[in-house]
Design an enzyme around this catalytic site. Sequence first.
Site, PDB file in Angstrom:
ATOM      1  N   PRO A 141       0.799  -1.185   0.185  1.00  0.00           N
ATOM      2  CA  PRO A 141      -0.160  -0.191  -0.291  1.00  0.00           C
ATOM      3  C   PRO A 141       1.165   0.952   0.333  1.00  0.00           C
ATOM      4  O   PRO A 141       0.283   2.767  -0.589  1.00  0.00           O
ATOM      5  CB  PRO A 141      -0.905   0.242   1.441  1.00  0.00           C
ATOM      6  CG  PRO A 141      -0.519  -1.655   1.942  1.00  0.00           C
ATOM      7  CD  PRO A 141       0.664  -2.156   1.319  1.00  0.00           C
TER       8      PRO A 141
ATOM      9  N   GLU B 167       0.126   2.869 -14.846  1.00  0.00           N
ATOM     10  CA  GLU B 167      -0.391   4.331 -15.439  1.00  0.00           C
ATOM     11  C   GLU B 167      -1.912   4.494 -14.810  1.00  0.00           C
ATOM     12  O   GLU B 167      -1.860   5.781 -15.637  1.00  0.00           O
ATOM     13  CB  GLU B 167      -0.433   3.254 -17.209  1.00  0.00           C
ATOM     14  CG  GLU B 167       1.046   3.515 -17.228  1.00  0.00           C
ATOM     15  CD  GLU B 167       1.374   2.278 -18.543  1.00  0.00           C
ATOM     16  OE1 GLU B 167       1.499   2.419 -19.902  1.00  0.00           O
ATOM     17  OE2 GLU B 167       1.621   1.081 -18.239  1.00  0.00           O
TER      18      GLU B 167
HETATM   19 MO1  MOS Z   1       4.748   2.731 -19.980  1.00  0.00          MO
HETATM   20  S1  MOS Z   1       4.266   3.984 -20.661  1.00  0.00           S
HETATM   21  O1  MOS Z   1       4.215   0.708 -21.359  1.00  0.00           O
HETATM   22  O2  MOS Z   1       6.855   2.350 -19.451  1.00  0.00           O
END
Ligand code: MOS
Length: 717
Positions: free
Chosen positions: A595, A667
């Site tokens: 976490p 991401e």
């Molecule tokens: Mo990430 S843009 O898949 O390193």
Amino acid sequence: MTTTTGPTAVTGSVGVAHTRVEGRDKVTGAARYAAEIPFTDLAHGWLVLSTIARGRVTSVEAEPALAMPGVLTVLHHGNAPRIDVDYQGLLGSPDPVVGVFQHDRVPFVGWPVALVVAETSEQAREAAETLVVHYAQEPHDIAFSAGHPGSYTPEADGMHTEKGDLEAQLAASAHVVDAEYTTPEEHHSPLEPHAATARWDNGRLEVVDSNQGSSWIADELTKVFSLDPGSVRVRSEHVGGAFGSKGLRVPQVLAAMAATVLDRPVRVVLTRRQMFSLVGYRSPTVQHVRLGADPDGRLRALDHQGLNLSSTVHEFVEPSAGFGRPMYDADAHRTHTRVVRLDVPTPTWMRAPGEAPGSFALECALDELAEKCGVDPIALRARNEPDVGPVSGLPFSSRNLVACFEEGARRFGWADRDPRPRVRREGRWLLGTGMAAATFPVLVGPATAGLTAEADGTFTVRIAAADVGTGARTALALIAADALEVAPERIRVRVADSDFGFAMIAGGSMGTRSWGWAVMAAARELREKLVPGGDIPAEGVTAKADTGALLGTLAQKERHSYGAQFAEVAVDVATGEVRVRRMLGIFAAGRIINPLTARSQLTGGMIWGLSMALHEEAVRDQATGAPVGPDLAGYHVAAHADVPHIEADWVDDPDPDDPVGIKGIGEIGIVGAAAAIANAVWHATGVRHRNLPIRPDRVIEDGVTEGRVTATGGGSA
Ligand code: MOS
């Protein structure tokens, strides 16, 4: 030899906050990065980049540079050894910019034209800066626009999806949004610049660099230099940020080339300014979105068309139109991606390629639709939740977007929001709140891992994982600890050495999922081998695992992470300045391993979304084709004073098909964040901002000041 230890029952490391295992090394400076590792007899290369945007190099005046103190060689297209960049690697063919000095063509400003190698970095720089290069210049075109006549649909998979009759559904819609959104050129600029050192050691090329996958880079270099498999070793122990930019780049190739020519170790380090030309960036986008809905907000039509640019030497696609494919269903649904090739460097993957700009356009358009329908933006999204993949028809492995909305709305205080724009005011500040949804695909790749039970009762994991600052090492230690049922302090994790065998890269949010899978498999093997209470020999007991075959058994499903982003902004009616007051992101992104580092990664993504919404914009000079102010003074990123109270949290969402329950969190934090802020700016001001970044001058020009908004009826600009 000690008598010990099969695993003893200690569980519960995964899910418990744990500081980075290498944290002390990093804060004390003991951790060495690629440009810092000492090598005996090291020579230093300094790059010379083209100053024209198109044409060719007619000559390089190397003699004066060679006469300067310490200079060992000047490599350029006239004398460089031949290499090969016409091959298929793990992620396709490389950007031809890594094919250094193979011809005299110059396809953009910042193309490598020479490398000066000297005894010291200072001597190399001095000579490089005096090196005279002659060019035959040709007219260039760097003007990116929706109407560019050269745009085309790439032949790659997934550029176009379509179902239903779009025009008919739009005509039958009670409400229609038809708008164009733009995002600018953006750069990763990780704190640690790209750097590589190469040397030949008993017939083996040894490279120390900064990358997102050491076995990947070793394989690429093997191909570039046409070497035998196994004859390249790449190590990258600590990496100061990557974000998609740290694949095979010019420094590794040049260091290896110069080390070959000089037969001694050579180091090549990029400057911050060189990074703006040589390591990829996020393409600007122009996105056209059309939405049509029934009075209650149910989508009849969804049309998302995205255009990005690429260089003339390599096709890179920023698939922004793909964001809505797994997200929202509609009777007619179309996503389409186009590319235009210009005299600029090749863009590349940058944190949430596709989803980051794509979510800005579509999630803003949905907010506009909610306004037109008079439906709450969360209710509008919930109304369009699909049962199966809207385009694929495949079942979802798990989909907990609505849970993110509910938890986020509760914690943000969404229920108290007055939906009308421009009704909250505090002195000269207009206040508003906005939200957006996020998604990112859940991917996995093959990996090999070794796990050794040592004689002293500890365990060593060996895997060519890349810890690019994410805390991957620590996550793998926790996974191994649970799999072996021992305390995490007994686990040592060694990463980023291509000699450990192939492992998927730290990219596409699939690093920890891919490596964790292999570590779990190795732990299972090891437990079979260990005799409870038996002796461990001095060399230890080692088990190895390769997940390549396992992954083939995964059923075809829509696999994604989800999130709900919330933002509150204040807009200064006098100056047009937008300040973000708070952000909240609630994610459904699989089982969270650590976490502490997970929260940091998610808030890091959200802060980048803030930066994307308000600050980041790389500008090119049309006359020269060169980037303007290519450094961290000229390229404005969010700094501490811009970052408000930010909270990231998650709902329980273990992936049903992953041995640890991981989905990946690298991401998704950036996805939707810029849209939530743009939607909050509309709520504050009554003006839609469809072009990023939302700069003060744009806020002023689009009519935030008193009188102008009311004069145009408070409507959309
Ligand atoms: Mo990430 S843009 O898949 O390193």
